[in-house]
Design an enzyme around this catalytic site. Structure first.
Site, PDB file in Angstrom:
ATOM      1  N   TYR A   1       0.830  -1.224   0.000  1.00  0.00           N
ATOM      2  CA  TYR A   1       0.000   0.000   0.000  1.00  0.00           C
ATOM      3  C   TYR A   1       0.858   1.265   0.000  1.00  0.00           C
ATOM      4  O   TYR A   1       0.454   2.301  -0.546  1.00  0.00           O
ATOM      5  CB  TYR A   1      -0.987  -0.015   1.185  1.00  0.00           C
ATOM      6  CG  TYR A   1      -2.142  -0.949   0.911  1.00  0.00           C
ATOM      7  CD1 TYR A   1      -2.161  -2.240   1.419  1.00  0.00           C
ATOM      8  CD2 TYR A   1      -3.171  -0.560   0.058  1.00  0.00           C
ATOM      9  CE1 TYR A   1      -3.185  -3.121   1.121  1.00  0.00           C
ATOM     10  CE2 TYR A   1      -4.207  -1.430  -0.254  1.00  0.00           C
ATOM     11  CZ  TYR A   1      -4.204  -2.711   0.271  1.00  0.00           C
ATOM     12  OH  TYR A   1      -5.213  -3.576  -0.062  1.00  0.00           O
TER      13      TYR A   1
ATOM     14  N   VAL B   1      -9.624   3.866  -4.309  1.00  0.00           N
ATOM     15  CA  VAL B   1      -9.073   4.360  -3.035  1.00  0.00           C
ATOM     16  C   VAL B   1      -8.180   5.580  -3.267  1.00  0.00           C
ATOM     17  O   VAL B   1      -7.594   6.113  -2.334  1.00  0.00           O
ATOM     18  CB  VAL B   1      -8.321   3.223  -2.313  1.00  0.00           C
ATOM     19  CG1 VAL B   1      -9.313   2.158  -1.856  1.00  0.00           C
ATOM     20  CG2 VAL B   1      -7.236   2.583  -3.167  1.00  0.00           C
TER      21      VAL B   1
ATOM     22  N   HIS C   1     -14.669   1.301  -0.589  1.00  0.00           N
ATOM     23  CA  HIS C   1     -13.568   0.368  -0.281  1.00  0.00           C
ATOM     24  C   HIS C   1     -12.417   1.069   0.441  1.00  0.00           C
ATOM     25  O   HIS C   1     -11.301   0.548   0.476  1.00  0.00           O
ATOM     26  CB  HIS C   1     -13.057  -0.301  -1.569  1.00  0.00           C
ATOM     27  CG  HIS C   1     -14.017  -1.319  -2.111  1.00  0.00           C
ATOM     28  ND1 HIS C   1     -13.925  -1.819  -3.398  1.00  0.00           N
ATOM     29  CD2 HIS C   1     -15.100  -1.914  -1.553  1.00  0.00           C
ATOM     30  CE1 HIS C   1     -14.901  -2.696  -3.590  1.00  0.00           C
ATOM     31  NE2 HIS C   1     -15.643  -2.768  -2.491  1.00  0.00           N
TER      32      HIS C   1
ATOM     33  N   SER D   1     -15.201  -3.873 -13.524  1.00  0.00           N
ATOM     34  CA  SER D   1     -15.600  -5.160 -14.131  1.00  0.00           C
ATOM     35  C   SER D   1     -16.804  -5.732 -13.390  1.00  0.00           C
ATOM     36  O   SER D   1     -17.285  -6.822 -13.714  1.00  0.00           O
ATOM     37  CB  SER D   1     -14.431  -6.142 -14.043  1.00  0.00           C
ATOM     38  OG  SER D   1     -14.123  -6.372 -12.660  1.00  0.00           O
TER      39      SER D   1
HETATM   40  N1  APR Z   1     -11.373   3.175 -19.773  1.00  0.00           N
HETATM   41  C1  APR Z   1     -12.527   2.521 -19.436  1.00  0.00           C
HETATM   42  N2  APR Z   1     -12.551   1.325 -18.807  1.00  0.00           N
HETATM   43  C2  APR Z   1     -11.349   0.779 -18.499  1.00  0.00           C
HETATM   44  C3  APR Z   1     -10.110   1.390 -18.801  1.00  0.00           C
HETATM   45  C4  APR Z   1     -10.165   2.640 -19.466  1.00  0.00           C
HETATM   46  N3  APR Z   1      -9.040   3.306 -19.792  1.00  0.00           N
HETATM   47  N4  APR Z   1      -9.107   0.574 -18.361  1.00  0.00           N
HETATM   48  C5  APR Z   1      -9.706  -0.495 -17.803  1.00  0.00           C
HETATM   49  N5  APR Z   1     -11.037  -0.382 -17.896  1.00  0.00           N
HETATM   50  C6  APR Z   1     -12.073  -1.283 -17.388  1.00  0.00           C
HETATM   51  C7  APR Z   1     -11.810  -2.745 -17.662  1.00  0.00           C
HETATM   52  O1  APR Z   1     -12.427  -3.106 -18.896  1.00  0.00           O
HETATM   53  C8  APR Z   1     -12.525  -3.419 -16.493  1.00  0.00           C
HETATM   54  O2  APR Z   1     -13.900  -3.604 -16.798  1.00  0.00           O
HETATM   55  O3  APR Z   1     -12.052  -1.139 -15.980  1.00  0.00           O
HETATM   56  C9  APR Z   1     -12.422  -2.382 -15.364  1.00  0.00           C
HETATM   57  C10 APR Z   1     -11.385  -2.730 -14.314  1.00  0.00           C
HETATM   58  O4  APR Z   1     -11.859  -3.858 -13.633  1.00  0.00           O
HETATM   59  P1  APR Z   1     -11.057  -4.379 -12.356  1.00  0.00           P
HETATM   60  O5  APR Z   1      -9.613  -4.428 -12.681  1.00  0.00           O
HETATM   61  O6  APR Z   1     -11.765  -5.620 -11.899  1.00  0.00           O
HETATM   62  O7  APR Z   1     -11.220  -3.226 -11.273  1.00  0.00           O
HETATM   63  P2  APR Z   1     -12.478  -2.916 -10.370  1.00  0.00           P
HETATM   64  O8  APR Z   1     -13.753  -3.294 -11.034  1.00  0.00           O
HETATM   65  O9  APR Z   1     -12.342  -1.505  -9.921  1.00  0.00           O
HETATM   66  O10 APR Z   1     -12.250  -3.871  -9.090  1.00  0.00           O
HETATM   67  C11 APR Z   1     -13.202  -3.766  -8.050  1.00  0.00           C
HETATM   68  O11 APR Z   1     -11.846  -5.272  -6.733  1.00  0.00           O
HETATM   69  O12 APR Z   1      -9.837  -5.907  -5.868  1.00  0.00           O
HETATM   70  C12 APR Z   1     -10.983  -5.240  -5.596  1.00  0.00           C
HETATM   71  O13 APR Z   1     -11.159  -3.548  -4.002  1.00  0.00           O
HETATM   72  C13 APR Z   1     -10.693  -3.799  -5.284  1.00  0.00           C
HETATM   73  O14 APR Z   1     -12.127  -1.921  -5.682  1.00  0.00           O
HETATM   74  C14 APR Z   1     -11.515  -3.034  -6.306  1.00  0.00           C
HETATM   75  C15 APR Z   1     -12.557  -4.045  -6.727  1.00  0.00           C
END
Ligand code: APR
Length: 238
Positions: A59, A94, A110, A178
């Site tokens: 972190y 965060v 979160h 996602s």
């Molecule tokens: N523009 C638009 N969408 C994007 C871009 C971009 N430049 N880059 C990535 N993405 C999209 C991807 O297609 C995906 O759907 O952002 C999403 C990222 O998904 P994750 O990596 O799963 O992140 P997130 O959904 O924020 O995760 C949720 O998981 O680990 C925990 O606490 C953590 O808050 C986090 C939670």
């Protein structure tokens, strides 16, 4: 009895993808944090118990990166909507990029990198900006300081408040998530049938019912959408 939809209210539900173009890593994309690190080791109470110094190091690195990052055109476009709408940003992120872009109502479900807290039952919370937390750095109550982040297996924050905001929004924009992590992902289910519902991402497991999926970069799609919504607000009603 469902709460009244407020015609002038927008709720944005954001994830790491909205900060990707500010240089902050996502989690599940290629190059995402959970492709490099094991969340069990660095983002869970068990990992904290086993090797707290690895958790602090993970972190500390993310906090410094987030502290140095700047809001991108998507964060700015979301903030610009406040000129004509009541905007509530519910973020899984965060970092503070929504706030730095000018969003005035941001709910972090979160946790936040800029804060540390004690590890007792009633922890005190301290703002630490981009500074590291080290082993031996203690809360006033004598417990070791930890990141004020919600780890896997810990309770998400403000769920009821967030759900109420989604349920009363006339427009719901889901961007850069996602929708893999619950219960945060279940917030989309509170969106009303009559609300305008848009999802912006590169790919998503399954677009939630009723949402228009716009595939592409947040910094391209969100500003265009904000321009459209601001124009709609400027038109006389009726
Ligand atoms: N523009 C638009 N969408 C994007 C871009 C971009 N430049 N880059 C990535 N993405 C999209 C991807 O297609 C995906 O759907 O952002 C999403 C990222 O998904 P994750 O990596 O799963 O992140 P997130 O959904 O924020 O995760 C949720 O998981 O680990 C925990 O606490 C953590 O808050 C986090 C939670």
């Amino acid at each position: 009895m469902k709460p009244e939809v407020q015609p002038n209210k927008i709720v944005v539900l954001s994830g790491s993808g909205v900060s990707a173009e500010s240089g902050l890593p996502t989690f599940r994309d290629s190059g995402g944090l959970w492709r490099t690190f094991s969340w069990q080791e660095v983002a869970s109470p068990e990992g904290w118990k086993l090797r707290p110094e690895s958790v602090l190091a993970f972190y500390n690195e993310r906090r410094l990166l987030a502290w140095q990052a700047r809001p991108n055109a998507a964060h700015t476009a979301i903030a610009s909507l406040e000129a004509a709408y009541e905007v509530v940003v519910i973020t899984q992120n965060v970092d503070e990029l929504h706030e730095r872009a000018g969003s005035s109502k941001v709910i972090h479900v979160h946790g936040e990198l800029a804060y540390a807290r004690g590890t007792s039952e009633t922890p005190k919370r301290y703002r630490i900006d981009g500074n590291p937390i080290s082993m031996g750095q203690l809360c006033e109550d004598g417990t070791q300081l930890r990141p004020d982040i919600v780890w896997f297996g810990e309770e998400m924050r403000f769920f009821e408040e967030a759900r109420m905001h989604v349920a009363t929004a006339a427009r719901v924009l889901v961007v850069g998530t996602s929708l893999s992590v619950y219960p945060a992902a279940s917030l989309v289910k509170a969106a009303r049938g009559r609300a305008k519902k848009v999802l912006v991402a590169f790919e998503v497991n399954k677009p939630p019912y009723g949402f228009t999926f716009m595939r592409g970069k947040a910094t391209e799609i969100v500003p265009a959408l904000a321009t459209t919504w601001l124009k709609e607000a400027a038109q006389p009603a009726g």
